[in-house]
Structure formats: C-alpha cells, structure tokens
Design a protein around this motif. Structure first.
Motif, mmCIF file in Angstrom:
data_model
loop_
_atom_site.group_PDB
_atom_site.id
_atom_site.type_symbol
_atom_site.label_atom_id
_atom_site.label_comp_id
_atom_site.label_asym_id
_atom_site.label_seq_id
_atom_site.Cartn_x
_atom_site.Cartn_y
_atom_site.Cartn_z
ATOM 1 N N LEU A 20 0.840 -1.185 0.000
ATOM 2 C CA LEU A 20 0.000 0.000 0.000
ATOM 3 C C LEU A 20 0.881 1.243 0.000
ATOM 4 C CD1 LEU A 20 -2.709 -0.978 2.628
ATOM 5 C CD2 LEU A 20 -2.623 -1.503 0.190
ATOM 6 N N SER A 21 0.424 2.264 -0.692
ATOM 7 C CA SER A 21 1.153 3.525 -0.755
ATOM 8 C C SER A 21 0.278 4.653 -0.237
ATOM 9 C CB SER A 21 1.569 3.829 -2.202
ATOM 10 O OG SER A 21 2.421 2.828 -2.709
ATOM 11 N N CYS A 22 0.924 5.599 0.414
ATOM 12 C CA CYS A 22 0.224 6.785 0.916
ATOM 13 C C CYS A 22 1.003 7.999 0.432
ATOM 14 C CB CYS A 22 0.165 6.759 2.429
ATOM 15 S SG CYS A 22 -0.550 8.253 3.175
ATOM 16 N N ALA A 23 0.367 8.816 -0.362
ATOM 17 C CA ALA A 23 0.998 10.018 -0.890
ATOM 18 C C ALA A 23 0.563 11.240 -0.086
ATOM 19 C CB ALA A 23 0.622 10.207 -2.362
ATOM 20 N N GLY A 24 1.513 12.079 0.230
ATOM 21 C CA GLY A 24 1.213 13.287 0.987
ATOM 22 C C GLY A 24 0.764 14.407 0.083
#
Length: 123
Positions: A20-24
């Motif tokens: 999973l990726s979380c972009a700011g």
C-alpha cells in the motif's frame, strides 16, 4: 485541503503480498507521524503501524508482527505498508492517517485521513 491519498489495495490469495502507498497530497509526510489503520466490517477502526518523523516504527497490531512493514520515502513524499503472507483476517479497508505530534494508537488522535483502499484476501 491537506489529505493523504492511498493506493495499492486489491484482491489477493492467502499467502500473497501487497504494498500500500500513501501520498502526501499538499503537505510533507516527513513532518508528521503517519499511521496505517484498518477497518473490517463489524469492527472498529484499528491501528496497524505508525512511523514518526525520524523515529522508529511502531506496530499496534500483534497479528501483523513479522508480516507487515511500514516505511517512508521522504524524497517521494510517500509512506508504504508492505504486507506479506496476507490472511483472510487482514481483509479490511486500509487508511493512511497523519498527525503533527508523536504516533498514537487511537484513530481519534489523527487529524488527516485518506479515503481508504480495500484489501481483500480470499482464495
């Protein structure tokens, strides 16, 4: 408006892996504590892992010890959750959340939330 943006969920068989990726979006994740939470049907939203600015990662769910790893790439302004050996009990909507102070285990302590990404583990 500042908001983390998750991606990478999907359908996977037991024993499989997802990242999973979380972009700011609109702010620097490296300046905040960033956590992954998950919300399974019939359960409350629970903390999985958290990474504070420049600190050591914290796991909140014993069931993911040795299987899930949270990490960050400050240059890309991204936080990841590598999930290995996934099991049906890991099925949930996974959320990325951020707060300005140190990591916390309670969802109510986080100020910014993504919209979530569905992870389904099924044969």
């Amino acid at each position: 408006q500042w908001q983390p943006v998750e991606s990478g969920g999907g359908l996977v068989q037991p024993g499989g892996s997802l990242r999973l990726s979380c972009a700011g979006s609109g702010f620097a994740l490296g300046d905040r504590s960033v956590a992954w939470f998950r919300h399974a049907p019939g359960n409350e939203r629970k903390g999985v892992s958290c990474i504070p600015p420049g600190g050591r990662t914290i796991n909140y769910a014993e069931s993911v010890e040795g299987r899930f790893t949270i990490s960050t790439d400050s240059a890309k302004n991204m936080v990841y959750l590598q999930m290995n050996n996934l099991q049906p009990d890991d099925t949930a909507v996974y959320y990325c959340a951020a707060r300005t102070t140190w990591c916390a285990s309670s969802a109510s302590d986080y100020h910014w939330w993504g919209q979530g990404t569905q992870v389904t583990v099924s044969p």
